[in-house]
Each structure stands twice: as structure tokens, then as C-alpha cells.
Design a protein around this motif. Sequence first.
Motif, PDB file in Angstrom:
ATOM      1  N   VAL A  37       0.930  -0.982   0.238  1.00  0.00           N
ATOM      2  CA  VAL A  37       0.133  -0.327   0.066  1.00  0.00           C
ATOM      3  C   VAL A  37       1.022   1.134  -0.219  1.00  0.00           C
ATOM      4  O   VAL A  37       0.757   2.561  -0.762  1.00  0.00           O
ATOM      5  CB  VAL A  37      -0.758  -0.120   1.110  1.00  0.00           C
ATOM      6  CG1 VAL A  37      -1.525   1.435   1.260  1.00  0.00           C
ATOM      7  CG2 VAL A  37      -2.044  -0.681   1.359  1.00  0.00           C
ATOM      8  N   LEU A  38       1.561   1.555   1.234  1.00  0.00           N
ATOM      9  CA  LEU A  38       2.963   2.050   0.963  1.00  0.00           C
ATOM     10  C   LEU A  38       3.243   2.773  -0.849  1.00  0.00           C
ATOM     11  O   LEU A  38       3.601   3.917  -0.525  1.00  0.00           O
ATOM     12  CB  LEU A  38       4.153   2.090   2.373  1.00  0.00           C
ATOM     13  CG  LEU A  38       4.698   3.571   2.264  1.00  0.00           C
ATOM     14  CD1 LEU A  38       4.607   4.949   2.746  1.00  0.00           C
ATOM     15  CD2 LEU A  38       6.105   2.857   2.549  1.00  0.00           C
ATOM     16  N   VAL A  48       4.567  10.405   0.437  1.00  0.00           N
ATOM     17  CA  VAL A  48       5.496   9.626   1.147  1.00  0.00           C
ATOM     18  C   VAL A  48       4.281   9.902   2.463  1.00  0.00           C
ATOM     19  O   VAL A  48       3.890   8.917   2.948  1.00  0.00           O
ATOM     20  CB  VAL A  48       6.549   9.860   1.620  1.00  0.00           C
ATOM     21  CG1 VAL A  48       6.601   9.001   2.973  1.00  0.00           C
ATOM     22  CG2 VAL A  48       7.739   9.826   0.709  1.00  0.00           C
ATOM     23  N   THR A  49       4.056  10.938   2.539  1.00  0.00           N
ATOM     24  CA  THR A  49       3.334  11.306   3.916  1.00  0.00           C
ATOM     25  C   THR A  49       1.564  10.740   3.589  1.00  0.00           C
ATOM     26  O   THR A  49       0.671  10.134   4.287  1.00  0.00           O
ATOM     27  CB  THR A  49       2.995  12.405   4.355  1.00  0.00           C
ATOM     28  OG1 THR A  49       3.592  13.085   4.364  1.00  0.00           O
ATOM     29  CG2 THR A  49       1.396  12.915   4.799  1.00  0.00           C
ATOM     30  N   VAL A 370       6.110  11.544   7.598  1.00  0.00           N
ATOM     31  CA  VAL A 370       5.381  12.895   7.696  1.00  0.00           C
ATOM     32  C   VAL A 370       7.158  13.484   8.543  1.00  0.00           C
ATOM     33  O   VAL A 370       6.901  14.459   7.974  1.00  0.00           O
ATOM     34  CB  VAL A 370       4.625  13.190   8.917  1.00  0.00           C
ATOM     35  CG1 VAL A 370       4.374  14.169   9.685  1.00  0.00           C
ATOM     36  CG2 VAL A 370       2.742  12.588   7.988  1.00  0.00           C
ATOM     37  N   VAL A 371       8.293  12.701   9.532  1.00  0.00           N
ATOM     38  CA  VAL A 371       9.038  12.675   9.144  1.00  0.00           C
ATOM     39  C   VAL A 371      10.022  13.264   8.469  1.00  0.00           C
ATOM     40  O   VAL A 371      11.370  14.672   8.048  1.00  0.00           O
ATOM     41  CB  VAL A 371       9.528  12.328  10.520  1.00  0.00           C
ATOM     42  CG1 VAL A 371      11.435  12.775  10.659  1.00  0.00           C
ATOM     43  CG2 VAL A 371       9.223  12.134  11.913  1.00  0.00           C
ATOM     44  N   VAL A 372       9.904  12.201   7.564  1.00  0.00           N
ATOM     45  CA  VAL A 372      10.697  12.492   6.415  1.00  0.00           C
ATOM     46  C   VAL A 372      10.381  13.698   5.184  1.00  0.00           C
ATOM     47  O   VAL A 372      11.516  14.481   4.997  1.00  0.00           O
ATOM     48  CB  VAL A 372      10.521  10.985   5.633  1.00  0.00           C
ATOM     49  CG1 VAL A 372      11.171  11.556   3.603  1.00  0.00           C
ATOM     50  CG2 VAL A 372      11.112   9.740   6.095  1.00  0.00           C
ATOM     51  N   ASP A 373       8.950  14.022   5.521  1.00  0.00           N
ATOM     52  CA  ASP A 373       9.042  14.864   4.313  1.00  0.00           C
ATOM     53  C   ASP A 373       9.267  16.446   4.960  1.00  0.00           C
ATOM     54  O   ASP A 373       9.351  17.350   4.131  1.00  0.00           O
ATOM     55  CB  ASP A 373       6.962  14.785   4.007  1.00  0.00           C
ATOM     56  CG  ASP A 373       7.149  13.719   2.875  1.00  0.00           C
ATOM     57  OD1 ASP A 373       8.058  13.594   2.353  1.00  0.00           O
ATOM     58  OD2 ASP A 373       5.656  13.267   3.008  1.00  0.00           O
ATOM     59  N   ARG A 374       9.219  16.604   6.248  1.00  0.00           N
ATOM     60  CA  ARG A 374       9.483  17.642   6.931  1.00  0.00           C
ATOM     61  C   ARG A 374      10.527  18.078   7.735  1.00  0.00           C
ATOM     62  O   ARG A 374      10.943  19.008   7.759  1.00  0.00           O
ATOM     63  CB  ARG A 374       8.104  17.519   7.824  1.00  0.00           C
ATOM     64  CG  ARG A 374       6.401  17.987   7.153  1.00  0.00           C
ATOM     65  CD  ARG A 374       5.580  18.423   8.792  1.00  0.00           C
ATOM     66  NE  ARG A 374       4.318  18.002   8.524  1.00  0.00           N
ATOM     67  CZ  ARG A 374       3.841  17.951   8.783  1.00  0.00           C
ATOM     68  NH1 ARG A 374       3.300  18.553  10.120  1.00  0.00           N
ATOM     69  NH2 ARG A 374       2.283  18.393   8.327  1.00  0.00           N
ATOM     70  N   LEU A 375      10.814  17.295   8.301  1.00  0.00           N
ATOM     71  CA  LEU A 375      12.519  17.724   8.628  1.00  0.00           C
ATOM     72  C   LEU A 375      14.058  16.606   7.900  1.00  0.00           C
ATOM     73  O   LEU A 375      14.502  17.054   8.631  1.00  0.00           O
ATOM     74  CB  LEU A 375      11.583  16.738  10.046  1.00  0.00           C
ATOM     75  CG  LEU A 375      11.125  17.283  11.354  1.00  0.00           C
ATOM     76  CD1 LEU A 375      11.225  16.051  12.395  1.00  0.00           C
ATOM     77  CD2 LEU A 375      11.605  18.834  11.422  1.00  0.00           C
TER      78      LEU A 375
END
Length: 416
Positions: A37-38, A48-49, A370-375
Amino acid sequence: MFHTRSSSSELIRHAGFSYFPLAFIARLPFAMMTVGVLTLVVAERGSVTLGGLNSAAAGIGTALAGPLLGAAADRFGQRRVLVPVGLVNATLLGAFPFVVAGPASALALLALSVLIGASAPQIAPMSRTRLVAIIKRSIRPVQREKVLNGTMAYESAADETVFIVGPFLVGLLATAIAPWVAIAGASALTFVFVTWFALHPTGRLDPSTPHTTEQQAPARDLARFSLLTVVAGTLGIGFFFGATLTSLTGFLADGGDGDRAGLLYGVMGIGSAALALGSAAFPQRFSLRARWLVFGSLMLAAAIVYATARSELTLVVALAVLGCGIGPTLVSQYSLAAQLSPIGRSATTMTMLGSAVVVGQAVSSAVTGVVVDRLGASTALALPAVAAALVVAAALAHIASASRVVHQPEPELVDA
């Protein structure tokens, strides 16, 4: 030694020679579900989120329905539960690539992912329940503990191998053909092998037997602290799986190689499967609780190395060492769960652990995405260490609860 070998052969004879390869293949779709699914959502929707959120949605579905399916299997028998659930899940998986590629909204995708998770046939806990029942019925009491430990070691090794092979297959199919092929393959495997597993002779469970009705422990016994610490430990393993795969995907995606994540992720399977199988040979004085703490600590140490890695080679080395810790840890957790399972609640107990792994993997995938996309991916590499710390903390809590039980007075026995 010969008695143990004879007892193991007796277990294989009662289960059937086709049982073990069948049970192994039938659990592959479950391991491919969240990763597939991912991968598909990230490939088709470019986020990615959103991919992580859909994995989390599948995990939520599993969390809501998984223990209920286990309880239904305890009450009505596995065959009556697995056949319809497997057919529904195969249909939903087959429809998912078309929905993702179409104009459906993100909310519709999330709803479908929840249904996929809710209908996921949890073969691993069902298999453990069948084998434990065979051991209790067919193996002499003097040999039961050894055969049970060996069986749990094999089942945990199979689980660990599947949770590595599943993402590996997803990565391989996504790289070689297309991301949708992995989900389509999971649908086909579910339709054929889950149905076959459900109809296998070992699936004939009589819900009217004394073991499943008159002697069934109350549901509140599932909430005992010692058992809940084991569930928390497997939840930590799930967190670790999700955080590792998603952070690895993000790290490689920065270099344009995100589709290779499943392939590198498979490195963990080498030491994991070997040590999981080898854990059956550990001396009895090396207790299950001690194994959980020791190998969980090895996971934590390797995860810290993984968090500081900035090259692919360092990541691969860290993943290899991590695998050496995961396998024996899972074996210890499932063996402890088998010992702590309330009477008549075996399928429910095992499903709780299986659900915890999938839920942890899905939720962690969402958070890590979320961490990958934002940080950034480098920051996300630290999250597997947080998950490993939870595994160690759960081990310490379990050991502490066991110590309290050992040292507290037992006036009830005196009165009796």
C-alpha cells in the motif's frame, strides 16, 4: 535427543507434510499488505505522507478487527472465519490499484485501506493456535515444553522471514515491473493459499468442545499486565519495522533509488531467520525473558548505529546486525505469549500479538513518512532506535512483573 526428534516428527505427521510450506506462503500477503500500500500510493500519488497514512489506515483496520477475528475463530472455528474473510480481502486488494490510479480522493483511499486491514487474514496466529492444539493433544507431556519451544522458534522465524521477504518481494516487483503488481500478487496469493489454508484438515476446530466453551477463560484474563507487556513488546517490533522501512525508503529516495528500499531491507532477514531458528538450541537456563532483554538490547545498539549512518554501506551493516536481534526477540515474545495465554483464548492471544506488529508497522510508517517530508530522511533514521527502546522497556516491565509474582505471598494456596 531421539525422543525430541520423534516428537517433532509426530507433530509434522499430525499436521501433514504440506502444512508448513502452505502456512508459510499463506502469510505472505499479510506481510506485503502495508508495504505494498505504501509503495503503490507513493508511486501513483507522489506523497510519502499519504502513503504512510494509508499504511496506518490499514493498521487501524487490523487493530479494530484482528482481535475480533481471533475471538470469532476461538468460538466458531477457523474455517468458518478464514474462508469468507480471505475472499473479501482478496477482492479488496485486487481493487486497490484501480482506485489508486483513478480519480478517487485521498479520503476514499484511506477508507479502502481500513477495509483491507480489517479483512486481512492473520494466518500466523491461526497457525500457532493449530500447532499448539496438536502439541497438547498428540505429544507426551514430558516432551511438550521442548516441542512447543521449538515450534514457537520455527513460527517466529517464519514470521520474521515473511516480514522481510514480503517487503523484499514488493521492492523487487515494483523495481522490475510496476508497483501495482505487488498488490495484485498479494490478492492472488490470498485467494489461492489463504483459502487452501482455511480448508486444510487442521482447520477443523469444533467450537462445542469443552476447551473452547465450558473451560474458556473470561476475556478479562487477556488484560493481565504480564501478557500486556508482551503485546507492548511486539508493538515495539512493529514500530521498528515501519520506522526502518520508511526511513530507509526516504533516505534512498533522496538519491533517486527509493524503489530499492525493499531489497536492502531484506538484509535483515539473513541473521534474523538464522538466529530465530537457532534459538531453539539455547540452553533452558537462558530464559525467555533474558533472551528478550539481551537481543532487544542488541537491536537498540544497532539501531543507534543506523541512526548515525550517512552512507549506504553503514546502513547495510546496521541492518544486518539488527536482524540478529529481531529474530530471537520475536521468538521469546511469542513463546511467552503461548505460556501466558488464558485457557481457550489462544487464537485471540496470538492475534493480539500479530495485530500489534501490523498496527505498529502501519502507524510508524505514517509518522516516519511525515518526519521524512518535513524534517528530512536523516532525522527519520533515528526513529528505529526509539522503537527499539520501547522493546527493551517492555522487556524490563515484563521482568519486573514476573519478579513481583514470584515474590508475593500466596495465601490462597495455604487456605486451600
